[in-house]
Motif scaffolding. Structure first.
Motif, PDB file in Angstrom:
ATOM      1  N   MET A 189       0.823  -1.213   0.000  1.00 14.22           N
ATOM      2  CA  MET A 189       0.000   0.000   0.000  1.00 14.22           C
ATOM      3  C   MET A 189       0.858   1.263   0.000  1.00 14.22           C
ATOM      4  SD  MET A 189      -3.438  -0.491   2.244  1.00 14.22           S
ATOM      5  CE  MET A 189      -4.112   1.032   1.579  1.00 14.22           C
ATOM      6  N   ALA A 190       2.103   1.124   0.448  1.00  7.15           N
ATOM      7  CA  ALA A 190       2.990   2.288   0.474  1.00  7.15           C
ATOM      8  C   ALA A 190       3.583   2.595  -0.894  1.00  7.15           C
ATOM      9  CB  ALA A 190       4.118   2.060   1.486  1.00  7.15           C
ATOM     10  N   ILE A 191       3.776   1.598  -1.712  1.00  8.43           N
ATOM     11  CA  ILE A 191       4.578   1.806  -2.927  1.00  8.43           C
ATOM     12  C   ILE A 191       3.839   1.576  -4.240  1.00  8.43           C
ATOM     13  CG2 ILE A 191       5.583  -0.527  -3.129  1.00  8.43           C
ATOM     14  CD1 ILE A 191       7.511   2.804  -3.472  1.00  8.43           C
ATOM     15  N   MET A 192       2.719   0.898  -4.218  1.00  8.46           N
ATOM     16  CA  MET A 192       1.996   0.685  -5.486  1.00  8.46           C
ATOM     17  C   MET A 192       1.565   2.036  -6.045  1.00  8.46           C
ATOM     18  SD  MET A 192      -0.544  -2.578  -5.111  1.00  8.46           S
ATOM     19  CE  MET A 192      -1.483  -2.039  -6.544  1.00  8.46           C
ATOM     20  N   ASP A 193       1.788   2.255  -7.329  1.00  9.61           N
ATOM     21  CA  ASP A 193       1.378   3.507  -7.978  1.00  9.61           C
ATOM     22  C   ASP A 193       1.962   4.704  -7.221  1.00  9.61           C
ATOM     23  OD1 ASP A 193       0.047   5.416  -9.470  1.00  9.61           O
ATOM     24  OD2 ASP A 193      -1.891   5.109  -8.501  1.00  9.61           O
TER      25      ASP A 193
ATOM     26  N   ASN B 234      13.043  10.358 -16.432  1.00 13.58           N
ATOM     27  CA  ASN B 234      12.785   8.933 -16.317  1.00 13.58           C
ATOM     28  C   ASN B 234      11.294   8.643 -16.243  1.00 13.58           C
ATOM     29  OD1 ASN B 234      15.655   7.911 -15.589  1.00 13.58           O
ATOM     30  ND2 ASN B 234      15.327   9.693 -14.266  1.00 13.58           N
ATOM     31  N   ARG B 235      10.897   7.550 -16.855  1.00 13.46           N
ATOM     32  CA  ARG B 235       9.519   7.079 -16.753  1.00 13.46           C
ATOM     33  C   ARG B 235       9.465   6.004 -15.659  1.00 13.46           C
ATOM     34  NH1 ARG B 235       5.710   9.836 -18.982  1.00 13.46           N
ATOM     35  NH2 ARG B 235       6.500   9.622 -21.115  1.00 13.46           N
ATOM     36  N   VAL B 236       8.497   6.088 -14.781  1.00 14.24           N
ATOM     37  CA  VAL B 236       8.358   5.120 -13.680  1.00 14.24           C
ATOM     38  C   VAL B 236       6.945   4.543 -13.656  1.00 14.24           C
ATOM     39  CG1 VAL B 236      10.109   6.233 -12.231  1.00 14.24           C
ATOM     40  CG2 VAL B 236       7.724   6.966 -12.065  1.00 14.24           C
ATOM     41  N   PRO B 237       6.772   3.397 -13.003  1.00 13.80           N
ATOM     42  CA  PRO B 237       5.440   2.778 -12.970  1.00 13.80           C
ATOM     43  C   PRO B 237       4.496   3.450 -11.968  1.00 13.80           C
ATOM     44  CG  PRO B 237       7.103   1.266 -12.085  1.00 13.80           C
ATOM     45  CD  PRO B 237       7.807   2.534 -12.451  1.00 13.80           C
ATOM     46  N   VAL B 238       4.119   4.657 -12.282  1.00 14.80           N
ATOM     47  CA  VAL B 238       3.166   5.436 -11.492  1.00 14.80           C
ATOM     48  C   VAL B 238       2.111   5.920 -12.483  1.00 14.80           C
ATOM     49  CG1 VAL B 238       2.890   7.653 -10.270  1.00 14.80           C
ATOM     50  CG2 VAL B 238       4.828   6.140  -9.720  1.00 14.80           C
ATOM     51  N   MET B 239       0.868   5.924 -12.081  1.00 12.95           N
ATOM     52  CA  MET B 239      -0.224   6.300 -12.994  1.00 12.95           C
ATOM     53  C   MET B 239      -0.224   7.803 -13.276  1.00 12.95           C
ATOM     54  SD  MET B 239      -2.814   5.050 -14.679  1.00 12.95           S
ATOM     55  CE  MET B 239      -3.201   3.470 -13.923  1.00 12.95           C
ATOM     56  N   ASP B 240      -0.315   8.595 -12.237  1.00 10.75           N
ATOM     57  CA  ASP B 240      -0.374  10.048 -12.379  1.00 10.75           C
ATOM     58  C   ASP B 240       0.537  10.696 -11.353  1.00 10.75           C
ATOM     59  OD1 ASP B 240      -2.521  10.425 -14.367  1.00 10.75           O
ATOM     60  OD2 ASP B 240      -3.846   9.597 -12.833  1.00 10.75           O
ATOM     61  N   GLY B 241       1.142  11.811 -11.727  1.00  8.39           N
ATOM     62  CA  GLY B 241       1.979  12.562 -10.788  1.00  8.39           C
ATOM     63  C   GLY B 241       3.448  12.441 -11.144  1.00  8.39           C
TER      64      GLY B 241
ATOM     65  N   ARG C 235      -5.309 -12.836  -3.847  1.00 12.09           N
ATOM     66  CA  ARG C 235      -4.837 -11.459  -3.675  1.00 12.09           C
ATOM     67  C   ARG C 235      -4.130 -11.039  -4.958  1.00 12.09           C
ATOM     68  NH1 ARG C 235      -6.725  -8.658   0.284  1.00 12.09           N
ATOM     69  NH2 ARG C 235      -5.898  -9.978   1.932  1.00 12.09           N
ATOM     70  N   VAL C 236      -4.434  -9.852  -5.438  1.00 11.93           N
ATOM     71  CA  VAL C 236      -3.832  -9.356  -6.678  1.00 11.93           C
ATOM     72  C   VAL C 236      -3.237  -7.969  -6.458  1.00 11.93           C
ATOM     73  CG1 VAL C 236      -5.363 -10.673  -8.205  1.00 11.93           C
ATOM     74  CG2 VAL C 236      -6.057  -8.396  -7.428  1.00 11.93           C
ATOM     75  N   PRO C 237      -2.320  -7.551  -7.336  1.00 12.84           N
ATOM     76  CA  PRO C 237      -1.696  -6.241  -7.162  1.00 12.84           C
ATOM     77  C   PRO C 237      -2.606  -5.089  -7.606  1.00 12.84           C
ATOM     78  CG  PRO C 237      -0.589  -7.489  -8.904  1.00 12.84           C
ATOM     79  CD  PRO C 237      -1.686  -8.346  -8.385  1.00 12.84           C
ATOM     80  N   VAL C 238      -3.651  -4.882  -6.859  1.00 16.49           N
ATOM     81  CA  VAL C 238      -4.599  -3.789  -7.079  1.00 16.49           C
ATOM     82  C   VAL C 238      -4.731  -3.086  -5.739  1.00 16.49           C
ATOM     83  CG1 VAL C 238      -7.067  -3.293  -7.476  1.00 16.49           C
ATOM     84  CG2 VAL C 238      -5.852  -4.897  -8.968  1.00 16.49           C
ATOM     85  N   MET C 239      -4.813  -1.773  -5.730  1.00 10.34           N
ATOM     86  CA  MET C 239      -4.876  -1.015  -4.480  1.00 10.34           C
ATOM     87  C   MET C 239      -6.229  -1.167  -3.782  1.00 10.34           C
ATOM     88  SD  MET C 239      -3.090   1.034  -2.518  1.00 10.34           S
ATOM     89  CE  MET C 239      -1.777   1.688  -3.554  1.00 10.34           C
ATOM     90  N   ASP C 240      -7.301  -0.852  -4.470  1.00  7.23           N
ATOM     91  CA  ASP C 240      -8.645  -0.908  -3.911  1.00  7.23           C
ATOM     92  C   ASP C 240      -9.592  -1.520  -4.918  1.00  7.23           C
ATOM     93  OD1 ASP C 240      -8.371   0.546  -1.350  1.00  7.23           O
ATOM     94  OD2 ASP C 240      -7.925   2.285  -2.606  1.00  7.23           O
ATOM     95  N   GLY C 241     -10.557  -2.296  -4.428  1.00  2.00           N
ATOM     96  CA  GLY C 241     -11.570  -2.871  -5.312  1.00  2.00           C
ATOM     97  C   GLY C 241     -11.409  -4.363  -5.456  1.00  2.00           C
ATOM     98  N   HIS C 242     -12.390  -5.092  -4.951  1.00  3.19           N
ATOM     99  CA  HIS C 242     -12.372  -6.555  -5.115  1.00  3.19           C
ATOM    100  C   HIS C 242     -13.188  -6.904  -6.355  1.00  3.19           C
ATOM    101  CE1 HIS C 242     -10.442  -6.769  -1.368  1.00  3.19           C
ATOM    102  NE2 HIS C 242     -11.350  -7.330  -0.617  1.00  3.19           N
TER     103      HIS C 242
END
Lengths: 343, 343, 343, 343
Positions: A189-193, B234-241, C235-242
């Motif tokens: 939760m700290a590092i995803m996205d 650099n491009r990183v795996p972040v959606m926005d920001g 469990r999957v690499p998604v932040m929120d939403g089942h």
């Protein structure tokens, strides 16, 4: 080299401990004779106690080994590889060295002690001369040799060839993989996205360790290099591989092509150590390299890939943080010690 | 302000186009009267043609609107917001301006043209004086106003207050979100568990646009600021920001606390424009901020969060690349134009 | 409704606790009067003790509140929302209910107790009749009302309208977000580029809770529904939403279109509760929906999106696990209790 | 086997094409003699034309090879491995077979044709008898052999041993890696922090191909197995490795332990083919396995890992989609053909 050297691993169940096991599996010189870990794990079979998270299989040779406590009296080995947390390492590694063990440590506890070698074989093998100073001073039968922090070790082999141009100052922004923090170090939760623009004590290590590594050993002590380093360290959602954007200011003002040639010509000869990569620096000329996923396994994780050498001088460096930046670094140090007859 | 201003969006189906729709939904001054896109989409209902990928619902008001071609003769609007690709923008935006439209453009095509304002309202609103120069010179009834590249715009409002300390040079390493490349811009196989240390033309933009933005308008032209910028993107795996590690060298050598105060005191007053954030710069004192996932929505995506102000001077800046860095930037420009009576 | 209802949050610093604060900020009926958390946090200001990780700002109203221990004597409130770990909830929630508090709990501790209502307002509001049974039996002044597990709650509102077709059995494979495990629940090294096909006790909950929820309350007890459920939780690499892939076998063998109509016609009327979404089920007809990132915020996180209704009957359901599946569920229960005059 | 078999790769630059190169590098029987790709790449050196994205280095042997067009007249090989898109494969593979090539195809174009073998060596090697039927009927000098779709191939070897229990029906929910869609198949903005519950034609393939694979070859045709399969296919943010939650209904109603034993006892003997894994099915007894990141490389990517065998009968299966599920599957088919003397 007729005899096998008996190797123990301190902190064998963690992320770096597992990389030590991987590095020593089928090693031509070293044989794992002992796995040591915290009280919680001691007494259990390694296969039960360790939560193995590498993509390769746990070696059959360790699955059934019983874990012993981290205690020089319980450890049967010539050399111990230490993946201990630094706070714990301070006391424990000294005990092992006192008892005659060669301690090849990845912990930060002793790195900056004046009489302890902080070594990257390709960069400052001669600093191992400090071993005699250390043993003299402390009265130990064994000794401690350390390797630098993972983000330092990926940068320093690229700075070494720049010393000839009169390296004055370095600015570096890192993008560091989550494995650098250990298994439970970074919550999803700290590092995803996300990016976390802070890693405790990391910038301090990157700003001090290279000065010792690039310093001169005068027979009794290491005179630190006169370079000013400014680091900005970030955690990114990458599994393995630290990527670094580096600016290097040099009095000689070399061109990018001169820097590129210096990287290409940096070919330290360690005499064919088993863990030594064919090339310590791999220069990529494509505009979009190095990339951690594609380049971190080069040289079995021991090569550092550089690219995007531009006016500035600016360039990118990337290496595998738990192999070149941790377990592999300690093993390479031990191999060099063996070659030198000190192990 | 009795009348509603009719707004068209050029390139309405893409990532930035969707952000324009989001920014203009329920806008107090502007009403979307026209959605224009490529021939492939023209003639279709927006709800069918656009692959809506924002977390908020597609506004009901646009779902049934028929998309028109990107042609001044087909577009019914007072102002057009341009999310066109740069190559296409060069010709098309000129046609719109010639036909009397106000063009608020996010494209790079005209940014560096001498007679085209490149504006961030909080930084250089006075540069809008170039509009007269532009209309005189080109004989256009309308005109073009541009906002900078997304990575530039997140850095420049932090540099503006540093000008008072004698800003000399800047080094910046960026960690940019995938949305900056558009929907299909970055393949998942390219960026998952990875970093790409290259974004085409991005460094060039970051090194040139700020000089114009921080330059002085003397009534007829903009004299670029005398600052040297060196960027590593650099491009990183972040959606926005977009997150940026910045080093700023100033002749006055301010302390980190002085820089912090300068950021806190940077409160340009635009006179309550609808899209203007309460704070253009948000200063966070925690060691681990800003973080894109946690801070990108501050000020509805229009605030820039800074933190980690350290000796160096080094600090981090982060902002929402498709809101503050794109659609929101153009809308804020148009709001300022309206307030000034130019729209 | 002249008076404000005083609301406390038990376990206020964690992931669900933060969602409770978000749900109650600006609530028309409830006002947060008390934040309770573990001894470690008690006595500290909430702004210091909580590691806020939501994308919206921590509400100013709670930043300066002092955290109290989880103790009925220290809590000033009419209703307490419980985000406690289940082991702890068993004792503590009973203490609160005994002391006269209304306990709206998201914990699993009491869900399957015969005299404790397990309620989703749109599904089985009448089960709240168990409150009288509970108070009679236990001699409590207050009472406990629970909502189901997050993965259950996203499925059950889709099963309710299928009961009319003679629902016999259900098979469900889940793809659950990391936030379901709490902030530190899933390490990044465990889930990046990975799936974990196991969530402790989750399948058991999904297989038992729906039977109670879909059961009939006969005035004294709930007769469980006669349905067989088989779950496979991941469990999957998604932040929120089942996200859930559901197969439902029904004696009437409805067509996909009949099922679709049943979903569309499922419009329980709760009488405009503040947290009630406009549509509890949103039916999407596109082939590639629902998607967690795009649909989890629908109905402010309280709607469940269904799609891909195919022969089988198979369909997908997705909802926000920490809003509809946790904090929002408890708040909606409390709102219903207030409307019924029980709070 | 004195001679080397000359192997060509059709569609050599794409994701599966690169896996073919990786699979054939250092192969004891096959040697890559020809790389064919689209007109866009033809004439270029492979090292220039291919955007290599595997973690291992591009083999030196192919870097300098010149790419030829996908044309039987330009291809120098005994066997061609086809990674062509299906639409194109329909025409082109037939041309190659007509011209005498053995075509080992990963494309779907011919899989369900009555006279074309659809083969997983461990499951239905005897179906290769269809080659004679095919050549008779079509008058071709060569022939086409196909392997199934990647999600099918990971499931079918687990169903094969269940046939003995009277397999009646199967329900399967997949969680498929992005590499299954090719390099540019899934945009990062589409899949980061997300799930896409739809993959075009995938469910149809999973519901039809297994019936042919598990059917009986009577000497002239394959009688499909009488099983009903219902699939629900999802794309998840995982790089490599398809994970599948499977329910299998059998008339004999075996216990989980009986199913486990059947998996353990499934040891088809192909006679030591080079690409054959030691175990086609690896049974893991830990509650949280298989996991794609940890298990996809087992058996060099050719093993399928199963786990969580529970009442239902429910279990999980996972395998590497571009190795076992694509390139490795075709190569294993070709190895079997060579062993049988048909190549």
């Amino acid at each position: 080299m007729p005899e096998t050297i008996r190797a123990g691993i301190l902190g064998a169940t963690g992320a770096v401990g597992q990389r030590f096991i991987q590095a020593l599996e089928n090693h031509p010189w070293f044989e794992i004779t002992c796995l040591a870990a915290s009280e919680k794990s001691a007494g259990k079979k390694y296969g039960k106690a360790a939560n193995w998270r590498l993509e390769s299989k746990m070696p059959d040779s360790v699955t059934g080994m019983e874990i012993v406590p981290v205690d020089p009296k319980k450890v049967d080995a010539d050399v111990v590889f230490s993946a201990l947390p630094s706070s714990f390492a301070k006391t424990v590694e000294a005990e092992f060295a006192k008892e005659g063990f060669v301690v090849a440590s990845n912990a930060s506890a002793f790195r900056m002690e004046k009489d302890v070698p902080l070594v990257v074989p390709e960069v400052n093998a001669d600093h191992l001369g400090l071993i005699d100073v250390q043993q003299d001073k402390r009265g130990w039968d064994g000794y401690i040799v350390t390797n630098p922090n993972c983000s330092t070790i990926i940068m320093v082999p690229t700075l070494k060839p720049l010393m000839a141009f009169g390296l004055e100052s370095v600015q570096v922004a890192t993008m560091q993989a989550v494995s650098g923090a250990g298994y439970d170090g970074v919550a999803s939760m700290a590092i995803m996205d996300n990016i976390i623009p802070y890693i405790g004590s990391e910038e301090e290590k990157m700003e001090s360790e290279p000065l010792k590594l690039l310093g001169e050993f005068d027979g009794s002590e290491v005179v630190p290099a006169d370079i000013k380093i400014s680091a900005s360290c970030n955690r990114v959602p990458v599994m393995d591989g630290h990527t670094e954007a580096i600016w290097a200011k040099m009095t000689d003002n070399p061109t990018p092509e001169q820097v590129r040639q210096a990287f290409l010509n940096f070919k330290p000869d360690l005499g064919d150590l088993p863990t030594e990569p064919e090339q310590v620096l791999i220069v990529r000329d494509e505009p979009d390299r190095p990339q951690p996923r594609l380049d971190r396994s080069m040289g079995k994780g021991m090569s550092i890939t550089v690219g995007r050498i531009r006016e500035g001088i600016r360039y990118m460096a990337m290496g595998h943080n738990t192999i070149r930046g941790a377990a592999g670094a300690s093993v390479l140090n031990a191999e060099l010690l063996h070659k030198m007859g000190k192990l």
